[in-house]
Design a protein around this motif. Structure first.
Motif, PDB file in Angstrom:
ATOM      1  N   LYS A   4       0.822  -1.195   0.000  1.00 22.38           N
ATOM      2  CA  LYS A   4       0.000   0.000   0.000  1.00 22.38           C
ATOM      3  C   LYS A   4       0.851   1.237   0.000  1.00 22.38           C
ATOM      4  N   LYS A   5       1.907   1.165   0.781  1.00 20.69           N
ATOM      5  CA  LYS A   5       2.792   2.327   0.846  1.00 20.69           C
ATOM      6  C   LYS A   5       3.501   2.548  -0.464  1.00 20.69           C
ATOM      7  N   LEU A   6       3.905   1.454  -1.134  1.00 20.04           N
ATOM      8  CA  LEU A   6       4.573   1.568  -2.429  1.00 20.04           C
ATOM      9  C   LEU A   6       3.612   2.185  -3.458  1.00 20.04           C
ATOM     10  N   VAL A   7       2.436   1.745  -3.433  1.00 18.72           N
ATOM     11  CA  VAL A   7       1.437   2.297  -4.367  1.00 18.72           C
ATOM     12  C   VAL A   7       1.245   3.787  -4.107  1.00 18.72           C
ATOM     13  N   SER A   8       1.266   4.148  -2.838  1.00 17.50           N
ATOM     14  CA  SER A   8       1.089   5.548  -2.485  1.00 17.50           C
ATOM     15  C   SER A   8       2.264   6.370  -2.971  1.00 17.50           C
ATOM     16  N   ILE A   9       3.474   5.828  -2.828  1.00 24.76           N
ATOM     17  CA  ILE A   9       4.673   6.556  -3.314  1.00 24.76           C
ATOM     18  C   ILE A   9       4.644   6.689  -4.817  1.00 24.76           C
ATOM     19  N   LEU A  10       4.267   5.592  -5.508  1.00 22.51           N
ATOM     20  CA  LEU A  10       4.210   5.657  -6.974  1.00 22.51           C
ATOM     21  C   LEU A  10       3.171   6.659  -7.432  1.00 22.51           C
ATOM     22  N   ALA A  11       2.055   6.690  -6.776  1.00 23.44           N
ATOM     23  CA  ALA A  11       1.012   7.632  -7.159  1.00 23.44           C
ATOM     24  C   ALA A  11       1.492   9.075  -6.945  1.00 23.44           C
ATOM     25  N   GLY A  12       2.195   9.290  -5.835  1.00 25.48           N
ATOM     26  CA  GLY A  12       2.727  10.653  -5.597  1.00 25.48           C
ATOM     27  C   GLY A  12       3.747  11.051  -6.656  1.00 25.48           C
ATOM     28  N   PHE A  13       4.604  10.061  -7.039  1.00 24.26           N
ATOM     29  CA  PHE A  13       5.617  10.375  -8.068  1.00 24.26           C
ATOM     30  C   PHE A  13       4.960  10.730  -9.391  1.00 24.26           C
ATOM     31  N   LEU A  14       3.971   9.940  -9.755  1.00 18.16           N
ATOM     32  CA  LEU A  14       3.270  10.222 -11.015  1.00 18.16           C
ATOM     33  C   LEU A  14       2.564  11.565 -10.951  1.00 18.16           C
ATOM     34  N   ALA A  15       2.035  11.888  -9.794  1.00 20.16           N
ATOM     35  CA  ALA A  15       1.369  13.195  -9.670  1.00 20.16           C
ATOM     36  C   ALA A  15       2.369  14.334  -9.830  1.00 20.16           C
ATOM     37  N   CYS A  16       3.548  14.131  -9.219  1.00 16.38           N
ATOM     38  CA  CYS A  16       4.594  15.186  -9.387  1.00 16.38           C
ATOM     39  C   CYS A  16       5.017  15.327 -10.840  1.00 16.38           C
ATOM     40  N   MET A  17       5.204  14.161 -11.490  1.00 15.76           N
ATOM     41  CA  MET A  17       5.604  14.207 -12.906  1.00 15.76           C
ATOM     42  C   MET A  17       4.540  14.925 -13.731  1.00 15.76           C
ATOM     43  N   LEU A  18       3.290  14.674 -13.489  1.00 18.79           N
ATOM     44  CA  LEU A  18       2.225  15.361 -14.237  1.00 18.79           C
ATOM     45  C   LEU A  18       2.234  16.839 -13.977  1.00 18.79           C
ATOM     46  N   LEU A  19       2.496  17.186 -12.684  1.00 14.61           N
ATOM     47  CA  LEU A  19       2.532  18.604 -12.347  1.00 14.61           C
ATOM     48  C   LEU A  19       3.679  19.314 -13.076  1.00 14.61           C
ATOM     49  N   PHE A  20       4.853  18.638 -13.029  1.00 17.34           N
ATOM     50  CA  PHE A  20       6.015  19.239 -13.714  1.00 17.34           C
ATOM     51  C   PHE A  20       5.792  19.351 -15.216  1.00 17.34           C
ATOM     52  N   THR A  21       5.140  18.341 -15.784  1.00 16.51           N
ATOM     53  CA  THR A  21       4.872  18.391 -17.228  1.00 16.51           C
ATOM     54  C   THR A  21       3.944  19.547 -17.563  1.00 16.51           C
ATOM     55  N   ILE A  22       2.931  19.723 -16.751  1.00 18.95           N
ATOM     56  CA  ILE A  22       1.997  20.838 -16.994  1.00 18.95           C
ATOM     57  C   ILE A  22       2.705  22.173 -16.867  1.00 18.95           C
ATOM     58  N   LEU A  23       3.538  22.293 -15.818  1.00 22.68           N
ATOM     59  CA  LEU A  23       4.276  23.549 -15.628  1.00 22.68           C
ATOM     60  C   LEU A  23       5.260  23.813 -16.782  1.00 22.68           C
ATOM     61  N   SER A  24       5.904  22.719 -17.245  1.00 24.66           N
ATOM     62  CA  SER A  24       6.866  22.866 -18.349  1.00 24.66           C
ATOM     63  C   SER A  24       6.152  23.299 -19.633  1.00 24.66           C
ATOM     64  N   ARG A  25       4.991  22.632 -19.886  1.00 30.04           N
ATOM     65  CA  ARG A  25       4.249  23.002 -21.097  1.00 30.04           C
ATOM     66  C   ARG A  25       3.731  24.442 -21.008  1.00 30.04           C
ATOM     67  N   ALA A  26       3.346  24.841 -19.831  1.00 32.55           N
ATOM     68  CA  ALA A  26       2.863  26.210 -19.652  1.00 32.55           C
ATOM     69  C   ALA A  26       3.989  27.222 -19.867  1.00 32.55           C
ATOM     70  N   ALA A  27       5.170  26.884 -19.308  1.00 28.35           N
ATOM     71  CA  ALA A  27       6.311  27.802 -19.490  1.00 28.35           C
ATOM     72  C   ALA A  27       6.710  27.886 -20.961  1.00 28.35           C
ATOM     73  N   ASP A  28       6.687  26.735 -21.678  1.00 25.21           N
ATOM     74  CA  ASP A  28       7.052  26.742 -23.109  1.00 25.21           C
ATOM     75  C   ASP A  28       6.021  27.517 -23.923  1.00 25.21           C
ATOM     76  N   SER A  29       4.776  27.343 -23.576  1.00 27.13           N
ATOM     77  CA  SER A  29       3.729  28.063 -24.307  1.00 27.13           C
ATOM     78  C   SER A  29       3.839  29.563 -24.078  1.00 27.13           C
ATOM     79  N   ALA A  30       4.286  29.939 -22.910  1.00 23.83           N
ATOM     80  CA  ALA A  30       4.432  31.375 -22.635  1.00 23.83           C
ATOM     81  C   ALA A  30       5.525  31.998 -23.471  1.00 23.83           C
ATOM     82  N   GLY A  31       6.539  31.263 -23.936  1.00 27.72           N
ATOM     83  CA  GLY A  31       7.645  31.822 -24.741  1.00 27.72           C
ATOM     84  C   GLY A  31       7.404  31.763 -26.235  1.00 27.72           C
ATOM     85  N   ILE A  32       6.378  31.115 -26.747  1.00 32.05           N
ATOM     86  CA  ILE A  32       6.090  31.009 -28.191  1.00 32.05           C
ATOM     87  C   ILE A  32       5.240  32.197 -28.627  1.00 32.05           C
ATOM     88  N   ALA A  33       5.620  32.799 -29.775  1.00 30.85           N
ATOM     89  CA  ALA A  33       4.903  33.978 -30.287  1.00 30.85           C
ATOM     90  C   ALA A  33       3.624  33.567 -30.979  1.00 30.85           C
TER      91      ALA A  33
END
Length: 751
Positions: A4-33
């Motif tokens: 259960k704990k492993l599943v919880s850690i994996l879920a947290g990691f995936l959530a962080c990765m999704l958050l970082f991906t969203i932030l990265s895409r947002a930052a890239d979109s902000a620099g495109i004309a």
């Protein structure tokens, strides 16, 4: 670690990765004309040229008058609209009359000065002719005296030679009777002497002809330069003697016919005399030929008689006497020939004089007929003249009979006409110079002929003298004492003869130089022509002043128009130049404006133009045409545009704006003007293109250099080849772009 704990850690990691991906895409979109793009259009470009200007007059006319006349009254001001022949201003009549009197007095002085100049020129020409005649006479006297001295010296030389020959004959020596060389030299001297005399006679005849022509030309010019006042005086005198002249002309005509008949008979007699002279000359030539043959026979006989000295001496004396008789006969024949030529020349001159007299009689008869016709016309005009107050004098015509001719009544000369003949008069000195110039080539040729003949004679005489000196020196070397004395006497006579020849040469040369100096042409003198031009200008001023006096000093408008400039002040003197400037309203008005020189290719003559007058409520004027487009005199960077206006369209000085629209041809690659960029090297556009990356297909931009063919405020036409008609051209961006930049297409702006 529990599952259960492993599943919880994996879920947290995936959530962080999704958050970082969203932030990265947002930052890239902000620099495109975000960009907007369009594909090129196939359209025509509209060009518009506009500007502002004002209305001016199409044609102006300056009103001027004579300067330095006081202005009494001015009836107009700047902006006044006047009709044709309306009064503009009045000039002071006292100033006009004063100037008119001064001008007339000045003209009279100039006419008198011109007359004095003509008289002086005629006197100078006469003095020059007298000087030339005296110089010619001096030359003839020098020739005659020189010939006399030479003949005397030659006679002494011949006597000395004869004594020497007689001595040698008495001593039984050869006298050298057969001296062929000496005879040839003597013959050459005689021929050169005759040639010189003939050339001198031709030169004298030519000079006499030149002086006669000069005299006639000067007299004709002086007659042509007679002033109008003198001519009028002669006309009045001829009117009084018209009837007497008519009778005289009738008698003169009859006398002319008789004179013509006498001249015809004289001419016939002259022709017969000329024929007799020709026959006499021919007989003289035949006699001369016989004498020449006789002389040759005598020489032949002299050679045969050399075998017997006594017979030779007797024959020689007979031959000498025959030769002298032949020479005397030849001289008489020459004089007879010259007399015949002189008689022929006198007959020719008599014939010319008769023809000239006949021509003068004919002209006199024709002048009398014309004068009679003018008198008849003048009489008819006088009979038809109404008896009313004279326009010029204001006096009532007299009811008493007037003996003055009708022509004198009708014709009243104005001072503007006095001296009119002087305006066309030529200088008598110039007329003389023209005659002399026309003969100059012939005169130079005749003088050169005389000079050549004189040089040839001198050379022949020098050759004969040298031969005789050389022969005498040879004989002296072989002679005895008595013979030596005779030879020295011959040598002394020869020296005296040479001295006489040299003295004649010096005297003739000096007299010829004097004649050449007397006949030298005078320098050009344009004073008469300048005076004529000044008189012409003065007469024009007098005519203007008389016209002003007749109009009571009032200056009127020559046209209907508007006063645009006034250079007069009441009480001041009139200026030398324009007094009033008028705009001709009958010629219409025109609109003028200025545009930058760079717009020259968008406007041309006959382009349609629209004018919008300044001020509220005024409607635009359409249907007008551009009259001209020219370089501005004020600035090389500007152009002047002119538009002719219809009558009563706009007033002078009114402001307006103009607009000219022109449509170009269709261009296949037209883009908005905002799509064209420029750096220090070139003009270029950005085009969209798709690029594959790890993130998928992306839009980037590519820089393409272009050439502008035409443009207006909205679009630019590009040269074909750099881009295609289906490529999307970036027309706008919210950020700066460069080669390879990733962009996001704003679909709302894409077309």
């Amino acid at each position: 670690m529990s599952r259960k704990k492993l599943v919880s850690i994996l879920a947290g990691f995936l959530a962080c990765m999704l958050l970082f991906t969203i932030l990265s895409r947002a930052a890239d979109s902000a620099g495109i004309a975000n960009v907007q793009a369009e594909i090129p259009k196939n359209i025509s470009l509209d060009h518009s040229v506009s500007g502002s200007g004002k209305v001016v007059q199409s044609r102006e006319e300056a009103v001027s008058t004579l300067p330095d006349i006081k202005v009494d009254t001015i009836y107009v001001s700047v902006g006044s609209q006047v009709e044709a022949n309306a009064a503009l201003f009045d000039l002071n009549m006292e100033d006009i009359r004063e100037q008119l009197l001064k001008k007339k007095q000045e003209l009279k002085k100039m006419q008198l000065q011109a007359k004095d100049t003509q008289s002086r020129n005629a006197a100078d020409a006469q003095k020059k002719a007298i000087s030339q005649n005296q110089a010619a006479q001096d030359l003839g006297l020098a020739e005659e005296r020189g010939n006399q001295d030479i003949n005397a010296a030659a006679q002494n030389l011949e006597t000395a030679k004869q004594k020497l020959e007689e001595y040698r004959k008495s001593q039984g020596k050869d006298t050298g009777a057969d001296d062929t060389v000496r005879k040839q030299l003597e013959t050459a001297v005689a021929e050169k002497t005759a040639a010189l005399k003939s050339a001198q006679d031709e030169l004298m005849a030519l000079r006499e002809e030149i002086e006669q022509e000069v005299k006639q030309a000067v007299e004709a010019q002086n007659n042509a330069n007679m002033s109008e006042a003198e001519e009028q005086k002669k006309k009045e005198e001829s009117e009084k003697a018209a009837l007497e002249e008519q009778q005289r002309q009738s008698e003169s005509q009859k006398a002319a016919e008789e004179e013509q008949q006498r001249q015809s008979e004289s001419q016939k007699a002259a022709e017969e005399e000329q024929q007799r002279q020709s026959e006499s000359q021919k007989a003289a030539e035949e006699e001369q030929q016989r004498q020449s043959e006789s002389q040759k026979a005598a020489e032949e006989e002299q050679r045969r008689q050399s075998e017997s000295q006594k017979a030779a001496e007797e024959e020689q004396r007979r031959q000498s006497e025959a030769q002298k008789a032949a020479e005397e006969e030849q001289r008489r024949q020459s004089e007879a020939q010259k007399a015949a030529e002189e008689e022929q020349r006198r007959q020719s001159e008599s014939q010319k004089a008769a023809e000239e007299e006949q021509r003068r009689q004919s002209e006199a008869q024709r002048a009398a007929e014309e004068e009679q016709q003018r008198q008849a016309e003048a009489q008819r005009a006088a009979d038809a003249l109404p008896r009313e107050q004279s326009y010029e004098t204001g006096e009532q015509p007299s009811l008493e009979p007037d003996n003055t001719s009708a022509q004198a009544k009708l014709w009243k000369p104005s001072l503007s006409m006095v001296g009119s003949s002087q305006t066309t008069a030529a200088d008598p000195a110039q007329a003389e110079q023209d005659v002399r110039n026309s003969y100059q080539a012939d005169l130079d040729a005749a003088e050169q002929k005389v000079s050549d003949a004189r040089t040839a004679l001198e050379n022949a005489e020098a050759a004969l003298s040298a031969y005789e000196k050389e022969k005498l020196e040879q004989e002296a070397a072989n002679a005895g004492q008595e013979e030596q004395q005779l030879i020295e006497a011959v040598q002394s006579s020869q020296q005296a003869y040479d001295a006489a020849v040299l003295s004649k040469k010096q005297s003739v040369t000096s007299a010829a130089h004097s004649l050449e100096s007397a006949g030298a042409p005078d320098g050009s003198d344009s004073s008469a022509e300048i005076s004529a031009l000044e008189q012409e200008a003065l007469e024009l001023e007098i005519t203007k002043l008389e016209r002003l006096e007749k109009e009571n000093g009032q200056i009127k408008a020559p046209i209907a128009g508007i006063i645009t400039k006034l250079s007069l002040t009441t009480g001041d003197k009139t200026p030398d130049g324009m007094a009033v400037l008028m705009a001709d309203t009958s010629a219409g008005n025109k609109f003028t404006a200025q545009i930058p020189a760079g717009q020259e290719k968008y406007i041309a003559r006959n382009d349609e133009v629209t004018l919008k007058p300044s001020g509220a409520g005024k409607q635009p004027i359409t249907g007008l045409k551009v009259e001209s487009v020219s370089m501005s005199e004020a600035s090389e960077d500007m152009l002047d545009v002119t538009v002719n206006l219809p009558a009563d369209a706009l007033e002078i000085g009114e402001a307006a704006e103009f607009k000219v629209e022109k449509i170009s041809k269709a261009y296949p690659l037209c883009v908005p003007i905002s799509a064209v960029n420029e750096d220090s090297k070139e003009k270029f556009v950005y085009v969209l293109q798709e690029t594959d990356s790890v993130l998928g297909t992306e839009l980037t931009v590519r820089k393409v250099a272009v050439k502008i063919l035409d443009k207006n405020e909205s679009y630019a036409a590009l040269e074909e080849g750099s881009i295609s008609s289906d490529q999307k051209i970036i027309t706008g961006s919210d950020k700066n772009l460069s080669e390879g930049s990733r962009v996001r297409l704003n679909d709302t702006g894409a077309k």
